[in-house]
Design a protein around this motif. Structure first.
Motif, PDB file in Angstrom:
ATOM      1  N   LYS A 216       0.818  -1.221   0.000  1.00 40.48           N
ATOM      2  CA  LYS A 216       0.000   0.000   0.000  1.00 40.48           C
ATOM      3  C   LYS A 216       0.851   1.270   0.000  1.00 40.48           C
ATOM      4  CE  LYS A 216      -3.910  -2.006   2.410  1.00 40.48           C
ATOM      5  NZ  LYS A 216      -3.144  -3.130   3.004  1.00 40.48           N
ATOM      6  N   ASP A 217       1.964   1.225   0.743  1.00 38.32           N
ATOM      7  CA  ASP A 217       2.803   2.421   0.849  1.00 38.32           C
ATOM      8  C   ASP A 217       3.769   2.570  -0.313  1.00 38.32           C
ATOM      9  OD1 ASP A 217       1.645   2.951   3.356  1.00 38.32           O
ATOM     10  OD2 ASP A 217       2.970   1.449   4.246  1.00 38.32           O
ATOM     11  N   LEU A 218       4.067   1.463  -0.952  1.00 35.05           N
ATOM     12  CA  LEU A 218       5.085   1.468  -1.994  1.00 35.05           C
ATOM     13  C   LEU A 218       4.545   0.653  -3.169  1.00 35.05           C
ATOM     14  CD1 LEU A 218       8.024   2.613  -1.866  1.00 35.05           C
ATOM     15  CD2 LEU A 218       8.764   0.279  -1.379  1.00 35.05           C
ATOM     16  N   PRO A 219       3.751   1.298  -4.034  1.00 37.90           N
ATOM     17  CA  PRO A 219       3.011   0.546  -5.049  1.00 37.90           C
ATOM     18  C   PRO A 219       3.890  -0.254  -6.009  1.00 37.90           C
ATOM     19  CG  PRO A 219       2.320   2.848  -4.981  1.00 37.90           C
ATOM     20  CD  PRO A 219       3.510   2.735  -4.104  1.00 37.90           C
ATOM     21  N   GLU A 220       5.165   0.132  -6.155  1.00 41.13           N
ATOM     22  CA  GLU A 220       5.980  -0.663  -7.082  1.00 41.13           C
ATOM     23  C   GLU A 220       6.539  -1.910  -6.404  1.00 41.13           C
ATOM     24  OE1 GLU A 220       6.642   2.311  -5.989  1.00 41.13           O
ATOM     25  OE2 GLU A 220       8.781   2.708  -5.744  1.00 41.13           O
ATOM     26  N   ASN A 221       6.263  -2.038  -5.124  1.00 42.62           N
ATOM     27  CA  ASN A 221       6.701  -3.217  -4.410  1.00 42.62           C
ATOM     28  C   ASN A 221       5.541  -4.210  -4.254  1.00 42.62           C
ATOM     29  OD1 ASN A 221       8.542  -4.782  -2.990  1.00 42.62           O
ATOM     30  ND2 ASN A 221       7.875  -3.952  -1.036  1.00 42.62           N
TER      31      ASN A 221
ATOM     32  N   ARG B 286      11.709 -11.988  -9.165  1.00 49.70           N
ATOM     33  CA  ARG B 286      12.113 -11.862 -10.576  1.00 49.70           C
ATOM     34  C   ARG B 286      11.096 -11.064 -11.376  1.00 49.70           C
ATOM     35  NH1 ARG B 286      13.618 -17.142 -10.817  1.00 49.70           N
ATOM     36  NH2 ARG B 286      11.707 -17.702 -11.877  1.00 49.70           N
ATOM     37  N   LEU B 287       9.814 -11.388 -11.169  1.00 52.53           N
ATOM     38  CA  LEU B 287       8.766 -10.680 -11.906  1.00 52.53           C
ATOM     39  C   LEU B 287       8.744  -9.203 -11.549  1.00 52.53           C
ATOM     40  CD1 LEU B 287       5.799 -13.211 -11.688  1.00 52.53           C
ATOM     41  CD2 LEU B 287       7.066 -12.584 -13.735  1.00 52.53           C
ATOM     42  N   GLU B 288       8.950  -8.927 -10.275  1.00 51.85           N
ATOM     43  CA  GLU B 288       8.923  -7.544  -9.817  1.00 51.85           C
ATOM     44  C   GLU B 288      10.053  -6.736 -10.454  1.00 51.85           C
ATOM     45  OE1 GLU B 288       8.392  -7.082  -5.540  1.00 51.85           O
ATOM     46  OE2 GLU B 288       9.650  -5.313  -5.658  1.00 51.85           O
ATOM     47  N   LEU B 289      11.242  -7.325 -10.500  1.00 52.05           N
ATOM     48  CA  LEU B 289      12.377  -6.633 -11.128  1.00 52.05           C
ATOM     49  C   LEU B 289      12.115  -6.393 -12.605  1.00 52.05           C
ATOM     50  CD1 LEU B 289      15.630  -8.218  -9.677  1.00 52.05           C
ATOM     51  CD2 LEU B 289      14.572  -6.036  -9.123  1.00 52.05           C
ATOM     52  N   LYS B 290      11.552  -7.411 -13.251  1.00 49.13           N
ATOM     53  CA  LYS B 290      11.283  -7.276 -14.676  1.00 49.13           C
ATOM     54  C   LYS B 290      10.240  -6.185 -14.923  1.00 49.13           C
ATOM     55  CE  LYS B 290      10.501  -9.608 -18.911  1.00 49.13           C
ATOM     56  NZ  LYS B 290      10.407 -10.758 -19.746  1.00 49.13           N
ATOM     57  N   LEU B 291       9.240  -6.166 -14.069  1.00 48.27           N
ATOM     58  CA  LEU B 291       8.204  -5.146 -14.182  1.00 48.27           C
ATOM     59  C   LEU B 291       8.793  -3.741 -14.034  1.00 48.27           C
ATOM     60  CD1 LEU B 291       5.148  -4.707 -14.506  1.00 48.27           C
ATOM     61  CD2 LEU B 291       4.933  -4.852 -12.034  1.00 48.27           C
ATOM     62  N   LEU B 292       9.717  -3.589 -13.089  1.00 49.14           N
ATOM     63  CA  LEU B 292      10.360  -2.281 -12.904  1.00 49.14           C
ATOM     64  C   LEU B 292      11.129  -1.864 -14.151  1.00 49.14           C
ATOM     65  CD1 LEU B 292      11.771  -2.357  -9.259  1.00 49.14           C
ATOM     66  CD2 LEU B 292       9.897  -0.974 -10.147  1.00 49.14           C
ATOM     67  N   ASP B 293      11.861  -2.824 -14.748  1.00 48.43           N
ATOM     68  CA  ASP B 293      12.603  -2.528 -15.975  1.00 48.43           C
ATOM     69  C   ASP B 293      11.659  -2.114 -17.098  1.00 48.43           C
ATOM     70  OD1 ASP B 293      15.021  -2.994 -14.826  1.00 48.43           O
ATOM     71  OD2 ASP B 293      15.281  -5.000 -15.655  1.00 48.43           O
ATOM     72  N   ILE B 294      10.526  -2.816 -17.181  1.00 49.99           N
ATOM     73  CA  ILE B 294       9.563  -2.520 -18.237  1.00 49.99           C
ATOM     74  C   ILE B 294       8.982  -1.124 -18.040  1.00 49.99           C
ATOM     75  CG2 ILE B 294       7.268  -3.126 -19.126  1.00 49.99           C
ATOM     76  CD1 ILE B 294       8.020  -6.068 -18.701  1.00 49.99           C
ATOM     77  N   GLU B 295       8.620  -0.812 -16.791  1.00 47.98           N
ATOM     78  CA  GLU B 295       8.046   0.505 -16.537  1.00 47.98           C
ATOM     79  C   GLU B 295       9.051   1.625 -16.822  1.00 47.98           C
ATOM     80  OE1 GLU B 295       6.499  -0.021 -12.603  1.00 47.98           O
ATOM     81  OE2 GLU B 295       4.543  -0.646 -13.363  1.00 47.98           O
ATOM     82  N   ARG B 296      10.290   1.332 -16.501  1.00 44.66           N
ATOM     83  CA  ARG B 296      11.347   2.298 -16.764  1.00 44.66           C
ATOM     84  C   ARG B 296      11.524   2.529 -18.265  1.00 44.66           C
ATOM     85  NH1 ARG B 296      16.414   2.565 -13.184  1.00 44.66           N
ATOM     86  NH2 ARG B 296      18.012   3.387 -14.563  1.00 44.66           N
ATOM     87  N   ALA B 297      11.518   1.426 -19.019  1.00 47.28           N
ATOM     88  CA  ALA B 297      11.648   1.547 -20.470  1.00 47.28           C
ATOM     89  C   ALA B 297      10.465   2.326 -21.046  1.00 47.28           C
ATOM     90  CB  ALA B 297      11.743   0.159 -21.108  1.00 47.28           C
ATOM     91  N   LEU B 298       9.263   2.015 -20.565  1.00 43.26           N
ATOM     92  CA  LEU B 298       8.080   2.710 -21.069  1.00 43.26           C
ATOM     93  C   LEU B 298       8.141   4.205 -20.761  1.00 43.26           C
ATOM     94  CD1 LEU B 298       5.195   0.206 -20.263  1.00 43.26           C
ATOM     95  CD2 LEU B 298       5.808   1.077 -22.513  1.00 43.26           C
ATOM     96  N   SER B 299       8.654   4.540 -19.581  1.00 42.06           N
ATOM     97  CA  SER B 299       8.700   5.964 -19.260  1.00 42.06           C
ATOM     98  C   SER B 299       9.753   6.688 -20.103  1.00 42.06           C
ATOM     99  CB  SER B 299       8.899   6.165 -17.750  1.00 42.06           C
ATOM    100  OG  SER B 299      10.187   6.609 -17.456  1.00 42.06           O
TER     101      SER B 299
END
Ligand SMILES: [Zn+2]
Length: 123
Positions: free
Chosen positions: A32-37, A71-84
């Motif tokens: 709830k406090d850290l939505p990317e987590n 692993r999925l969380e890290l990949k998701l972060l990379d994807i969001e970073r690329a999209l931004s």
């Protein structure tokens, strides 16, 4: 990079993002406090009949899920970073280590790549 290719990569990233979020939400929930987590939910296999039942199957399942979630969380972060980067219209497809262009062939396979193939070998 050609606009057409960029558009294709963007769509691929968006599809992967949805897919990963769907997978993650099947066994984890957003902090709830850290939505990317994301946090893996402790699985409940049916009702416990007694305290000791605090069930080894559940513990095992949980232990198996943690690295998957990570692993999925890290990949998701990379994807969001690329999209931004694509949205801002800069730095997408540029190696974060050496500053050169990441090979298009590489981006077609790993659109969220942060490093060119040479730099990722060095890691
Ligand atoms: Zn590089």
């Amino acid at each position: 990079m050609e606009q057409k290719l960029l558009q294709q990569l963007k769509e691929k990233l968006e599809r992967e993002k949805e897919e990963i979020e769907r997978l993650l939400s099947s066994f984890a929930e957003r902090d709830k406090d850290l939505p990317e987590n994301w946090r893996t939910k402790f699985p409940q296999f049916g009702k416990h009949t007694s305290e000791q039942d605090e069930n080894s199957d559940e513990v095992e399942e949980y232990t198996n899920l943690l690295p998957v979630e990570y692993r999925l969380e890290l990949k998701l972060l990379d994807i969001e970073r690329a999209l931004s980067k694509i949205k801002k219209g800069k730095n997408y497809g540029i190696c974060e280590r050496c500053g050169k262009k990441i090979e298009e062939e590489r981006l077609k396979i790993i659109p969220e790549a942060k490093f060119c193939s040479e730099c990722s070998k060095k890691k």
